[in-house]
Every structure is written in C-alpha cells, then in structure tokens.
Design a protein around this motif. Structure first.
Motif, short mmCIF file in Angstrom:
data_model
loop_
_atom_site.label_atom_id
_atom_site.label_comp_id
_atom_site.label_asym_id
_atom_site.label_seq_id
_atom_site.Cartn_x
_atom_site.Cartn_y
_atom_site.Cartn_z
N PRO A 48 0.83 -1.20 0.00
CA PRO A 48 0.00 0.00 0.00
C PRO A 48 0.88 1.26 0.00
O PRO A 48 2.00 1.24 0.51
N LEU A 49 0.35 2.33 -0.55
CA LEU A 49 1.10 3.58 -0.69
C LEU A 49 1.78 4.03 0.61
O LEU A 49 2.94 4.40 0.62
N HIS A 50 1.08 3.96 1.71
CA HIS A 50 1.64 4.43 2.98
C HIS A 50 2.65 3.45 3.59
O HIS A 50 3.26 3.75 4.61
N LEU A 51 2.85 2.29 2.94
CA LEU A 51 3.82 1.32 3.44
C LEU A 51 4.95 1.03 2.45
O LEU A 51 5.72 0.10 2.66
N TYR A 52 5.04 1.82 1.37
CA TYR A 52 6.17 1.66 0.46
C TYR A 52 7.46 1.63 1.26
O TYR A 52 7.62 2.38 2.24
N ILE A 85 23.55 -0.62 7.62
CA ILE A 85 22.22 -0.23 7.16
C ILE A 85 21.46 0.35 8.34
O ILE A 85 21.40 -0.27 9.41
N LEU A 86 20.90 1.53 8.13
CA LEU A 86 19.96 2.09 9.10
C LEU A 86 18.56 1.75 8.60
O LEU A 86 18.22 2.01 7.46
N ARG A 87 17.79 1.14 9.46
CA ARG A 87 16.39 0.79 9.17
C ARG A 87 15.56 1.67 10.09
O ARG A 87 15.59 1.52 11.31
N ILE A 88 14.83 2.60 9.49
CA ILE A 88 14.14 3.64 10.25
C ILE A 88 12.63 3.48 10.06
O ILE A 88 12.14 3.47 8.93
N GLY A 89 11.94 3.34 11.17
CA GLY A 89 10.48 3.22 11.13
C GLY A 89 9.84 4.57 11.39
O GLY A 89 10.17 5.24 12.37
N VAL A 90 8.94 4.97 10.51
CA VAL A 90 8.25 6.25 10.63
C VAL A 90 6.74 5.99 10.70
O VAL A 90 6.20 5.22 9.90
N ILE A 96 3.66 1.51 10.28
CA ILE A 96 5.04 2.00 10.28
C ILE A 96 5.59 1.84 8.86
O ILE A 96 5.57 0.75 8.30
N GLN A 97 6.07 2.94 8.29
CA GLN A 97 6.72 2.89 6.98
C GLN A 97 8.22 2.77 7.19
O GLN A 97 8.79 3.47 8.03
N LEU A 98 8.84 1.88 6.44
CA LEU A 98 10.27 1.62 6.60
C LEU A 98 11.10 2.41 5.61
O LEU A 98 10.81 2.45 4.42
#
Length: 105
Positions: A48-52, A85-90, A96-98
């Motif tokens: 989904p768009l908000h989870l790209y 690698i930084l994996r950032i959850g927003v 949460i988008q990664l």
C-alpha cells in the motif's frame, strides 16, 4: 529517494546498490509480503502507498527524516561486511513505513 512497492522495483535497486544491500531489502520485502498479502502471488503483490519501502539516496533526505523526531518509531542498525544499514520506522496512518539508509564502512 527510491520507492519500493513491488518486486519489479528491485530491477533498479540491483543496478544501483551492492548485492548484499539488495538482498537485505528483498528479505524485508518478503517479510512484508508474508504479513500483508491476501493470498496473491508475490509477483502480483503491491505494498500500500503508505507502506512503500523507501531507500534514501541523499544525506539531506536522512537528515530531514531524523529531524522530525515525533514521527520516528525506531532506528535499527545492522552491520554487514562492507556497510551499515539504518532501518528507520516512521509512523504513517496506523502503520510503520520503513526507510533505509546505507553507510559504507
């Protein structure tokens, strides 16, 4: 910034980034597929768009993301042989988008 919504998006990623980083991102995509799919084939699956999944390419993108601390859910760091690698959850909507940032060691 590169947006990943399907397996087809990895064609560009594979041309631009090291294979270890690409494989890491694919594993992340497969995990999202297992969690979010409704029985469709992985070749047909779209996030989904908000989870790209978003791959940051420029340092200013990372800095802008880190400035907005209220939306940050987490920052994970994984070190591989030649890079970190930084994996950032927003926070996005109720998910949460990664976002991903690769730092060469």
């Amino acid at each position: 910034m590169i947006k990943i919504s399907s397996l087809k998006d990895f064609i560009y990623i594979e041309e631009k980034f090291p294979i270890q980083f690409t494989e890491y991102l694919k594993e992340e995509f497969y995990s999202l597929y297992e969690y979010l799919s409704n029985g469709e084939k992985i070749e047909d699956f779209l996030l989904p768009l908000h989870l790209y999944m978003l791959v940051l390419e420029e340092e200013y993108e990372l800095n802008a993301l880190l400035k907005n601390k209220m939306e940050l859910e987490f920052i994970d760091e994984e070190t591989l042989i030649n890079f970190t690698i930084l994996r950032i959850g927003v926070k996005q909507v109720e998910d949460i988008q990664l976002h991903y940032w690769m730092v060469k060691v």
